[in-house]
Write an enzyme that holds these catalytic residues in place. Structure first.
Site, mmCIF file in Angstrom:
data_model
loop_
_atom_site.group_PDB
_atom_site.id
_atom_site.type_symbol
_atom_site.label_atom_id
_atom_site.label_comp_id
_atom_site.label_asym_id
_atom_site.label_seq_id
_atom_site.Cartn_x
_atom_site.Cartn_y
_atom_site.Cartn_z
ATOM 1 N N CYS A 2 -22.282 -3.128 -46.136
ATOM 2 C CA CYS A 2 -22.097 -3.010 -44.693
ATOM 3 C C CYS A 2 -20.626 -3.191 -44.319
ATOM 4 C CB CYS A 2 -22.912 -4.026 -43.917
ATOM 5 S SG CYS A 2 -24.673 -3.946 -44.222
ATOM 6 N N ARG A 27 -18.649 1.133 -47.752
ATOM 7 C CA ARG A 27 -19.362 -0.137 -47.891
ATOM 8 C C ARG A 27 -20.874 0.005 -47.675
ATOM 9 N NH1 ARG A 27 -15.588 -4.452 -47.462
ATOM 10 N NH2 ARG A 27 -17.265 -5.872 -46.964
ATOM 11 N N TRP A 72 -25.577 -0.899 -45.429
ATOM 12 C CA TRP A 72 -26.184 -0.800 -46.756
ATOM 13 C C TRP A 72 -27.432 -1.668 -46.675
ATOM 14 C CZ3 TRP A 72 -27.160 -4.302 -50.869
ATOM 15 C CH2 TRP A 72 -27.523 -3.682 -52.079
ATOM 16 N N ASN A 96 -22.730 -8.266 -41.251
ATOM 17 C CA ASN A 96 -22.593 -7.948 -42.672
ATOM 18 C C ASN A 96 -22.923 -9.211 -43.451
ATOM 19 O OD1 ASN A 96 -21.777 -7.206 -45.264
ATOM 20 N ND2 ASN A 96 -19.621 -7.596 -44.833
ATOM 21 N N GLY A 97 -23.912 -9.118 -44.344
ATOM 22 C CA GLY A 97 -24.293 -10.294 -45.131
ATOM 23 C C GLY A 97 -25.803 -10.373 -45.215
ATOM 24 N N GLU A 461 -19.323 2.279 -70.054
ATOM 25 C CA GLU A 461 -18.780 2.732 -68.779
ATOM 26 C C GLU A 461 -19.109 4.218 -68.543
ATOM 27 O OE1 GLU A 461 -17.881 1.382 -66.255
ATOM 28 O OE2 GLU A 461 -16.653 2.775 -65.117
ATOM 29 N N LYS A 465 -21.172 5.466 -65.304
ATOM 30 C CA LYS A 465 -20.584 6.441 -64.374
ATOM 31 C C LYS A 465 -21.511 7.625 -64.180
ATOM 32 C CE LYS A 465 -17.984 4.892 -63.033
ATOM 33 N NZ LYS A 465 -17.115 3.791 -62.697
ATOM 34 N N GLU A 468 -24.681 6.668 -62.302
ATOM 35 C CA GLU A 468 -24.393 6.286 -60.927
ATOM 36 C C GLU A 468 -24.235 7.498 -60.012
ATOM 37 O OE1 GLU A 468 -20.764 4.090 -60.951
ATOM 38 O OE2 GLU A 468 -20.922 3.506 -58.846
ATOM 39 N N HIS A 484 -31.602 1.849 -85.236
ATOM 40 C CA HIS A 484 -32.480 0.669 -85.151
ATOM 41 C C HIS A 484 -33.422 0.755 -83.954
ATOM 42 C CE1 HIS A 484 -30.416 -1.212 -88.456
ATOM 43 N NE2 HIS A 484 -29.251 -0.955 -87.856
ATOM 44 N N LYS A 584 -19.876 0.153 -52.175
ATOM 45 C CA LYS A 584 -18.753 -0.190 -53.034
ATOM 46 C C LYS A 584 -18.587 -1.691 -53.231
ATOM 47 C CE LYS A 584 -14.313 1.242 -54.480
ATOM 48 N NZ LYS A 584 -14.829 1.698 -55.771
HETATM 49 C C1 F6R Z 1 -19.282 1.374 -60.698
HETATM 50 C C2 F6R Z 1 -18.755 0.392 -59.793
HETATM 51 C C3 F6R Z 1 -19.395 -0.942 -59.765
HETATM 52 C C4 F6R Z 1 -18.355 -2.039 -59.515
HETATM 53 C C5 F6R Z 1 -19.029 -3.399 -59.338
HETATM 54 C C6 F6R Z 1 -18.026 -4.518 -59.187
HETATM 55 O O1 F6R Z 1 -18.573 2.566 -60.622
HETATM 56 O O2 F6R Z 1 -17.844 0.648 -59.056
HETATM 57 O O3 F6R Z 1 -20.121 -1.195 -60.921
HETATM 58 O O4 F6R Z 1 -17.477 -2.064 -60.607
HETATM 59 O O5 F6R Z 1 -19.858 -3.365 -58.215
HETATM 60 O O6 F6R Z 1 -17.204 -4.314 -58.089
HETATM 61 P P1 F6R Z 1 -15.822 -5.093 -57.951
HETATM 62 O O7 F6R Z 1 -14.924 -4.579 -59.023
HETATM 63 O O8 F6R Z 1 -15.334 -4.773 -56.578
HETATM 64 O O9 F6R Z 1 -16.129 -6.541 -58.140
#
Ligand code: F6R
Length: 589
Positions: A2, A27, A72, A96-97, A461, A465, A468, A484, A584
């Site tokens: 949010c 957000r 969100w 927000n929270g 990663e 990616k 996601e 395994h 994010k």
């Molecule tokens: C994936 C991604 C998330 C963030 C995670 C931590 O692409 O962006 O997995 O890496 O939510 O976020 P931060 O780095 O802001 O603590």
């Protein structure tokens, strides 16, 4: 999680709030809404979906103050009803929270005859403020937050008062100070171009914004002052620079992110070296991509400094009663510096006497303010929900930190190797052709990323990616573990992508490649070792990247896996900037 924004004393509040919400949309984008006060009347507009859905509803609205929210969803589905603001008795709020004790509060209010219009935890706040209101909105907010458990950045307006009141606990609030115009928002970029000065609220703070200025109060509602600093976001470009998506724009900024992080590191080297003095235990933590960068950091610390390192996701670590003391350094890695689990590990570490090293891209975040030392990740604003350039910035920061911990010079061979990487990434970005592999991934029911040692961390990663932003299931897996168990999943509909950067381990990974091929699986290899290409390119697709230092190879293979995920999302017509269900900045548990 949010984004919220408020403004007062502006010429056109609907425009200001709309533009601010667009900047905060990373957000959360389940719904958006705003409330404006004009001539003693509040007008609320809100809609499920993206912020742009508000645009037609804002036409013709005039006001000089208002509040806005982009959601969100945590409690209640994305819907018009659950969209903020929530209102009661001539008062509207955005939140927000998470209000953890909202259920008993709600039951209590229902017994008193209150009718709820949404399934959110936030709506209780609007009703409680309305019940506590006695002609003073700030006091009503103060009384209300005393009843709340959880995290909140709250903004409220009332039909009888020309002010915005704010309360903060754990979720971020930045105040923006302009000339006769005042703002509050979840982050600095939302205020870019609006306020040249900002102040960051502390947990427990309240604030009041009127057309004449801003007042800040502490948890007892006593006036308090907070540092005023320039709003650097005004200087930073948040445009797309001609790219169709922020993800592509930010991927192209990977070389800049490495260079800028390297440059910024010089200013903190001495402080870091002092903070790491006599350290006998190192813990690295983070969530998601930041955790994956931490895994690579662990290899650097152990190889360069020969100190054993624990690396764990922050959500796990914080509940494990971890062993930390005055000789422990906890590296907390977070792009936003606001991720709840990572921030809580930092608090826990400090409470146990440990030193906290924040590796973050956000200079005003909670993590930054808590930390013993900040190792800056100088990637610039990252708008795309999935991390790209911040991941490579984090790896760079951890690489340099490991050099310092090892007592090596920043002018030494390792640092010189790092200088070679940005041009390599640049040329890779220019020449990389991932279209055909992206089509392979797009038509697969599952995609596995595999590697050994440091390549395994990148494989994790790569898989994250792709999942996601394309929603294709998959996993990151150590190549040696394939036989395994996971080999059972391989068939003609499944793609396996191997990352191979260490010539010494290449032969072993090639064995795993053969095992997948002989089960009919689709295979591709991303490698920096040209002999691997020579050996395999007659049987499968091999993406050859420039040869580079083994430890720094994740910075180059990152460009490849990020590009692959991006291209696959484009093939599948997914929005890589705003993947479903995500936000994010994860400021809740
Ligand atoms: C994936 C991604 C998330 C963030 C995670 C931590 O692409 O962006 O997995 O890496 O939510 O976020 P931060 O780095 O802001 O603590």
């Amino acid at each position: 999680m949010c984004g919220i924004i408020g403004c007062i004393g502006v010429k056109n509040a609907p425009e200001v709030i709309y533009e601010g919400l667009k900047r905060l949309e990373y957000r959360g984008y389940d719904s958006a809404g705003c409330a404006f006060l004009s001539h003693g009347k509040i007008t609320v507009v809100k809609r499920e979906g993206r912020v742009e859905k508000l645009l037609p509803l804002l036409k013709g609205l005039k006001a000089d103050m208002g509040i806005g929210h982009t959601r969100w969803a945590t409690h209640g589905l994305p819907s018009d009803e659950n969209a903020h603001p929530h209102s009661a008795g001539g008062i509207s709020i955005v939140h927000n929270g998470i209000i953890e004790n909202y259920l008993p509060l709600k039951e209590d209010l229902i017994l008193k005859g209150v009718k709820f219009l949404s399934d959110t935890d936030s709506e209780v706040v609007a009703h409680l403020i309305a019940q506590n209101y006695d002609g003073d909105l700030l006091k009503a907010l103060f009384k209300t937050v005393k009843l709340l458990k959880g995290s909140y950045a709250l903004m409220a307006i009332c039909e009888d008062e020309e002010r915005i009141v704010v309360a903060k606990n754990k979720s971020p609030v930045i105040l923006g100070l302009g000339d006769g115009q005042y703002f509050c928002a979840s982050d600095e970029p939302a205020l870019a171009g609006l306020a040249d000065k900002i102040s960051v609220l502390e947990d427990g703070d309240f604030a009041e914004l009127t057309a004449h200025g801003v007042k800040i109060f502490d948890e007892s509602l006593q006036p308090v002052s907070r540092e005023v600093s320039p709003n650097l976001a005004v200087c930073q470009s948040l445009g797309l620079d001609g790219c169709p998506h922020y993800m592509l724009k930010e991927l192209r900024e990977v070389p800049m992110s490495i260079e800028a992080t390297h440059k910024a590191f010089n200013s903190i080297e001495a402080k870091l070296s002092k903070a790491l003095k006599d350290v006998t235990r190192i813990i690295i933590t983070g969530c998601g991509t930041a955790y994956h960068a931490s895994l690579i950091g662990k290899r650097y610390f152990e190889c360069f400094a020969r100190i054993p390192v624990e690396c764990e996701t922050a959500g796990e670590l914080r509940y494990k009663n971890p062993v930390m003391d005055a000789n422990t350094a906890v590296f907390a890695v977070s792009q936003s510096g606001e991720t709840a689990d990572t921030v809580e590990v930092a608090r826990l570490a400090l409470s146990m006497g440990a030193r906290v090293i924040a590796v973050t891209n956000s200079r005003l975040s909670q993590l930054t303010r808590l930390a013993t030392v900040v190792v800056p990740v100088a990637s610039g604003p990252e708008i795309c929900v999935c991390a790209t350039k911040s991941y490579t910035g984090q790896i760079t920061a951890l690489y340099l930190s490991a050099i310092v911990l090892a007592g090596e010079s920043l002018d030494g061979d390792r640092a010189k190797e790092l200088l070679k990487i940005p041009p390599v990434c640049r040329s890779t970005l220019e020449s990389l052709d991932m279209r055909s592999l992206a089509h392979v991934c797009a038509s697969s029911t599952g995609v596995y990323f595999m590697g050994r040692d440091i390549d395994y961390a990148v494989a994790l990663e790569g898989s994250l990616k792709l999942k996601e932003i394309t929603y294709i299931p998959g996993e990151g897996y150590p190549s040696a573990e394939l036989k395994h168990g996971t080999l059972a999943l391989i068939d003609v509909n499944v793609a396996s992508i191997f990352i191979i950067t260490d010539p010494a381990l290449a032969g072993k990974s090639e064995n795993a490649v053969e095992q997948v091929l002989s089960r009919g699986g689709k295979v591709a290899v991303i490698t920096t070792v040209k002999e691997v290409k020579e050996r395999l390119s007659n049987k499968l697709q091999v993406i050859l990247l420039p040869e580079c230092d083994k430890y720094l190879s994740p910075l180059v293979t990152a460009v490849a896996i990020q590009t692959l995920a991006y291209k696959t999302a484009v093939v599948l017509k997914r929005d890589p900037d705003k993947p479903r269900n995500l936000a994010k900045s994860v400021t809740v548990e």
